[in-house]
Design an enzyme around this catalytic site. Structure first.
Site, PDB file in Angstrom:
ATOM      1  CG  ASP A  42      -0.203  -0.165   2.915  1.00  0.00           C
ATOM      2  OD1 ASP A  42       0.964  -0.273   2.735  1.00  0.00           O
ATOM      3  OD2 ASP A  42      -0.497   0.348   4.024  1.00  0.00           O
ATOM      4  N   GLY A 125      -4.155  -5.492  19.190  1.00  0.00           N
ATOM      5  CA  GLY A 125      -2.831  -6.323  18.770  1.00  0.00           C
ATOM      6  C   GLY A 125      -2.903  -7.523  18.280  1.00  0.00           C
ATOM      7  CB  SER A 129      -6.988  -2.560  11.232  1.00  0.00           C
ATOM      8  OG  SER A 129      -5.998  -2.637  10.625  1.00  0.00           O
ATOM      9  CB  SER A 131      -4.399   1.249  15.889  1.00  0.00           C
ATOM     10  OG  SER A 131      -4.725   0.832  14.930  1.00  0.00           O
ATOM     11  CG  ASP A 175      -4.304  -1.152   8.440  1.00  0.00           C
ATOM     12  OD1 ASP A 175      -4.037  -2.177   8.049  1.00  0.00           O
ATOM     13  OD2 ASP A 175      -3.294  -0.575   9.428  1.00  0.00           O
ATOM     14  CE1 TYR A 225       4.241  -1.724   7.523  1.00  0.00           C
ATOM     15  CE2 TYR A 225       4.486   0.945   7.929  1.00  0.00           C
ATOM     16  CZ  TYR A 225       3.530  -0.469   7.451  1.00  0.00           C
ATOM     17  OH  TYR A 225       2.219   0.061   6.327  1.00  0.00           O
TER      18      TYR A 225
HETATM   19  C1  GLA Z   1       0.498  -2.155   8.673  1.00  0.00           C
HETATM   20  C2  GLA Z   1      -0.025  -0.856   8.105  1.00  0.00           C
HETATM   21  C3  GLA Z   1      -0.608  -1.231   6.817  1.00  0.00           C
HETATM   22  C4  GLA Z   1       0.259  -2.239   5.689  1.00  0.00           C
HETATM   23  C5  GLA Z   1       0.363  -3.307   6.441  1.00  0.00           C
HETATM   24  C6  GLA Z   1       0.895  -4.326   5.852  1.00  0.00           C
HETATM   25  O1  GLA Z   1      -1.418  -2.965   8.687  1.00  0.00           O
HETATM   26  O2  GLA Z   1      -0.820   0.003   9.276  1.00  0.00           O
HETATM   27  O3  GLA Z   1      -1.019   0.087   5.886  1.00  0.00           O
HETATM   28  O4  GLA Z   1       1.642  -1.853   5.320  1.00  0.00           O
HETATM   29  O5  GLA Z   1       0.684  -2.853   7.692  1.00  0.00           O
HETATM   30  O6  GLA Z   1       0.579  -4.845   4.320  1.00  0.00           O
END
Ligand code: GLA
Length: 393
Positions: A42, A125, A129, A131, A175, A225
């Site tokens: 993304d 966690g 998502s 958050s 997300d 990340y």
């Molecule tokens: C997390 C990030 C997203 C995306 C995913 C991996 O969820 O918040 O933006 O990069 O990792 O696909």
């Protein structure tokens, strides 16, 4: 019978009334999300196929006559109060809440305060998502409360700015897009070049989607990340030096002759993942349209291998979960899901075999790591919903 979503909304309204002694003006309820395919693309203008799931976070909100934002989290059994523009704080969840409010109405000349209650059944966690659901439900309810019109793209941008500016995570838009734009009975491909959407009707009656949580906490905010984000930026810079017309990795997929051999080995592997993952999203669309579950499973597993070997975001526990699953006929395929470095796997299972699969995997995992792994059978649902005029409802 009331759905778990209705029960959550009802309960949130009641908590709000018990706490503030009046009814909330607006409620927003946002689902969590999974990602079927299109992982870690993304933030490089790629393609993904995320979808919202039947776990929800609910926010009830009203303007108050005080000068403070008062916030209560039912899950944490914690509250905090702050001035709208005072961001000298706080705990991470405070940052999500305040950032979401500021990104919605921070530039309005509002001198009053707000009362909020947050209540959720999205496990935190676990890579689904919670958050993004928090950001979205606060952004959508606050915009509604102040009658601010906002397009879907703007809403997603507002949420992403919360991650970037307040929480300090340089995440993409996967997300929030999933939690906002999903439609029940379909999945969609989102193109992060222009946020265009292609909905694909699904018929998953003969299969189930099962999440297995390794219990290894992902530290998304951690350097790992961000390291991947930086590596992609670096790789693109090198490639653009060689071909000034190149704008993004999608251009490379379209020019089959384009060579990435000049990249150092690690960066080349990252780019191989990006290019191949974008292609897998398209193959997945065809497999889903045709209900070819074996193909869907194969594509999922190909994605896992690439995330493991090229993008290097898997972990030994996750690889164990996937490798062990291969032994079962009821497992069409699966992969590590979300940000990685632990977290959950997403698996496609023959309908009727879910419990057997979960039992098999849990036993093996327990024996190997002496700790249980939690599981969740999920279904796909609509995106965020906002309700005003609560008293009349
Ligand atoms: C997390 C990030 C997203 C995306 C995913 C991996 O969820 O918040 O933006 O990069 O990792 O696909």
């Amino acid at each position: 019978m009331k759905s778990s979503k209705d029960i959550l909304i009802e309960r949130t309204k009641n908590i709000f009334f018990e706490r503030y002694n009046y009814h909330p003006e607006v409620i927003s309820v946002s689902p969590g999300r999974v990602n079927i395919i299109g992982e870690h693309v993304d933030y490089t203008d790629g393609l993904s196929m995320p979808v919202a799931i039947n776990k929800y976070l609910c926010v009830a909100i009203s303007k108050n006559n005080k000068k403070t934002i008062d916030v209560y989290s039912e899950n944490l059994k914690e509250s905090f109060a702050t001035k709208l523009h005072d961001i000298s704080n706080h705990k991470i969840w405070h940052k999500y809440v305040q950032g979401s409010i500021l990104e919605s109405v921070g530039d309005l000349d509002y001198k009053g305060g707000l009362d909020l209650v947050i209540n959720s059944n999205i496990p935190m966690g676990k890579g689904i998502s919670s958050s993004a659901a928090l950001e979205l439900s606060i952004v959508c309810s606050t915009l509604k409360l102040f009658d601010v019109n906002s397009t879907n793209e703007e809403i997603i941008d507002r949420c992403q700015r919360v991650d970037h500016k307040y929480v300090g995570i340089k995440s993409g838009k996967l997300d929030q897009s999933a939690c906002l734009l999903s439609k029940r009975n379909s999945v969609f491909i989102i193109d992060f070049l222009d946020l265009s959407i292609d909905y694909i009707p699904v018929n998953f009656e003969k299969v189930s989607w099962v999440l297995i949580d390794s219990g290894i906490r992902r530290e998304l905010a951690s350097s790992k990340y961000h390291k991947r984000v930086e590596e992609c930026e670096e790789a693109l810079k090198i490639l653009i030096k060689e071909d000034k017309n190149l704008k993004n990795f999608r251009d490379i997929s379209e020019r089959e002759y384009f060579s990435i051999d000049s990249l150092p080995s690690k960066l080349r592997r990252r780019v191989v993942h990006i290019i191949s993952e974008n292609k897998r999203v398209i193959s997945m669309k065809n497999a889903i349209k045709n209900n070819h579950f074996l193909d869907i499973g194969t594509i999922l597993y190909e994605s896992h291998k690439s995330l493991r070997d090229n993008y290097e975001v898997s972990s030994k526990e996750i690889d164990f979960l996937i490798d062990s699953s291969k032994e079962l006929d009821c497992w069409y395929g699966g992969r590590i899901m979300g940000g990685g470095f632990g977290g959950s796997t997403i698996n496609l299972i023959k309908e009727g075999a879910e419990e057997a699969y979960i039992e098999f995997i849990s036993d093996l995992y327990k024996k190997k790591y002496n700790t249980p792994c939690e599981s969740m059978i999920i279904s796909f649902v609509d995106g965020v919903k906002t309700i005003d005029n609560i008293r009349a409802n």
